[in-house]
Motif scaffolding. Structure first.
Motif, PDB file in Angstrom:
ATOM      1  N   ASP A  59       0.823  -1.207   0.000  1.00 44.71           N
ATOM      2  CA  ASP A  59       0.000   0.000   0.000  1.00 44.71           C
ATOM      3  C   ASP A  59       0.861   1.264   0.000  1.00 44.71           C
ATOM      4  O   ASP A  59       0.512   2.257  -0.648  1.00 44.71           O
ATOM      5  N   GLN A  60       1.982   1.229   0.690  1.00 50.33           N
ATOM      6  CA  GLN A  60       2.882   2.382   0.660  1.00 50.33           C
ATOM      7  C   GLN A  60       3.472   2.570  -0.735  1.00 50.33           C
ATOM      8  O   GLN A  60       3.618   3.701  -1.204  1.00 50.33           O
ATOM      9  N   LEU A  61       3.791   1.474  -1.409  1.00 51.42           N
ATOM     10  CA  LEU A  61       4.293   1.557  -2.782  1.00 51.42           C
ATOM     11  C   LEU A  61       3.222   2.124  -3.717  1.00 51.42           C
ATOM     12  O   LEU A  61       3.508   2.989  -4.557  1.00 51.42           O
ATOM     13  N   ILE A  64       3.119   5.840  -3.136  1.00 52.18           N
ATOM     14  CA  ILE A  64       4.250   6.555  -3.735  1.00 52.18           C
ATOM     15  C   ILE A  64       4.060   6.684  -5.245  1.00 52.18           C
ATOM     16  O   ILE A  64       4.252   7.757  -5.823  1.00 52.18           O
ATOM     17  N   VAL A  65       3.674   5.593  -5.885  1.00 52.96           N
ATOM     18  CA  VAL A  65       3.432   5.625  -7.333  1.00 52.96           C
ATOM     19  C   VAL A  65       2.307   6.613  -7.651  1.00 52.96           C
ATOM     20  O   VAL A  65       2.395   7.394  -8.612  1.00 52.96           O
ATOM     21  N   THR A  66       1.271   6.612  -6.832  1.00 47.70           N
ATOM     22  CA  THR A  66       0.132   7.501  -7.048  1.00 47.70           C
ATOM     23  C   THR A  66       0.547   8.968  -6.933  1.00 47.70           C
ATOM     24  O   THR A  66       0.147   9.803  -7.754  1.00 47.70           O
ATOM     25  N   VAL A  67       1.361   9.281  -5.929  1.00 46.30           N
ATOM     26  CA  VAL A  67       1.821  10.661  -5.759  1.00 46.30           C
ATOM     27  C   VAL A  67       2.683  11.092  -6.948  1.00 46.30           C
ATOM     28  O   VAL A  67       2.529  12.206  -7.472  1.00 46.30           O
ATOM     29  N   SER A 117      -5.261   4.621  -9.461  1.00 49.02           N
ATOM     30  CA  SER A 117      -4.321   4.223  -8.414  1.00 49.02           C
ATOM     31  C   SER A 117      -4.792   4.703  -7.040  1.00 49.02           C
ATOM     32  O   SER A 117      -4.697   3.979  -6.049  1.00 49.02           O
ATOM     33  N   SER A 118      -5.319   5.912  -6.977  1.00 47.13           N
ATOM     34  CA  SER A 118      -5.865   6.443  -5.717  1.00 47.13           C
ATOM     35  C   SER A 118      -7.036   5.591  -5.245  1.00 47.13           C
ATOM     36  O   SER A 118      -7.137   5.249  -4.061  1.00 47.13           O
ATOM     37  N   LEU A 119      -7.908   5.267  -6.174  1.00 53.05           N
ATOM     38  CA  LEU A 119      -9.063   4.433  -5.834  1.00 53.05           C
ATOM     39  C   LEU A 119      -8.620   3.060  -5.348  1.00 53.05           C
ATOM     40  O   LEU A 119      -9.153   2.530  -4.365  1.00 53.05           O
ATOM     41  N   LEU A 120      -7.623   2.498  -6.012  1.00 55.24           N
ATOM     42  CA  LEU A 120      -7.086   1.203  -5.591  1.00 55.24           C
ATOM     43  C   LEU A 120      -6.573   1.279  -4.158  1.00 55.24           C
ATOM     44  O   LEU A 120      -6.903   0.422  -3.323  1.00 55.24           O
TER      45      LEU A 120
END
Length: 164
Positions: A59-61, A64-67, A117-120
């Motif tokens: 979830d942290q990954l 990071i990808v989402t940001v 990605s945010s929704l995920l």
């Protein structure tokens, strides 16, 4: 007496067309910029919440990808404004409109991926259920239909073959 061919399209010069297209593009970008900036601002606050430290590595990954995706989408959607400012008065508006359109398209694709990605991430944290990827996939399909499918269908269905 000869019959005149009906006028097609707009009777405008290259520069007038570029001015019109620029105005239309900036209006479109304003809508997308607002959405991406709100989403990106929200994403920036997540890392400062106490629950962030308890997220799984996955979830942290995803976060990071989402940001990073949100930052890239923001850059692409703000890019046309900077482009216009830097080339204004240089008599390159038709080329600037084309480049700004490409930046906007890339920005919208990045925004779509950022939203997915945010929704995920949100649904993974909220539910921990196996149906989350299916739900996110369904939403992405909906975005694809609304943002690309319907416009492409309209373009193919209603554009005069001579204008393609």
């Amino acid at each position: 007496m000869t019959e005149e061919a009906p006028l097609r399209g707009r009777d405008e010069t290259r520069d007038e067309r570029a001015d019109r297209k620029w105005g239309e593009l900036i209006q479109e970008v304003r809508v997308a910029q607002t959405g991406v900036q709100i989403l990106f601002g929200f994403l920036l606050t997540v890392v400062f919440q106490p629950k962030y430290a308890r997220l799984s590595d996955t979830d942290q990954l995803i976060y990071i990808v989402t940001v990073v995706l949100g930052a890239c989408a923001t850059g692409a959607l703000i890019g046309p404004v900077s482009l216009h400012r830097l080339v204004s008065g240089r008599r390159v508006k038709p080329q600037a409109v084309k480049l700004a359109g490409a930046l906007t398209f890339v920005g919208l694709v990045l925004l779509l991926i950022t939203m997915a990605s945010s929704l995920l991430l949100i649904l993974r944290v909220a539910t921990h259920d196996g149906y989350v990827p299916w739900l996110v996939g369904s939403v992405v399909c909906w975005y694809l239909v609304c943002w690309y499918g319907l416009p492409i269908w309209t373009r193919l269905r209603y554009t005069d073959p001579e204008d393609r």
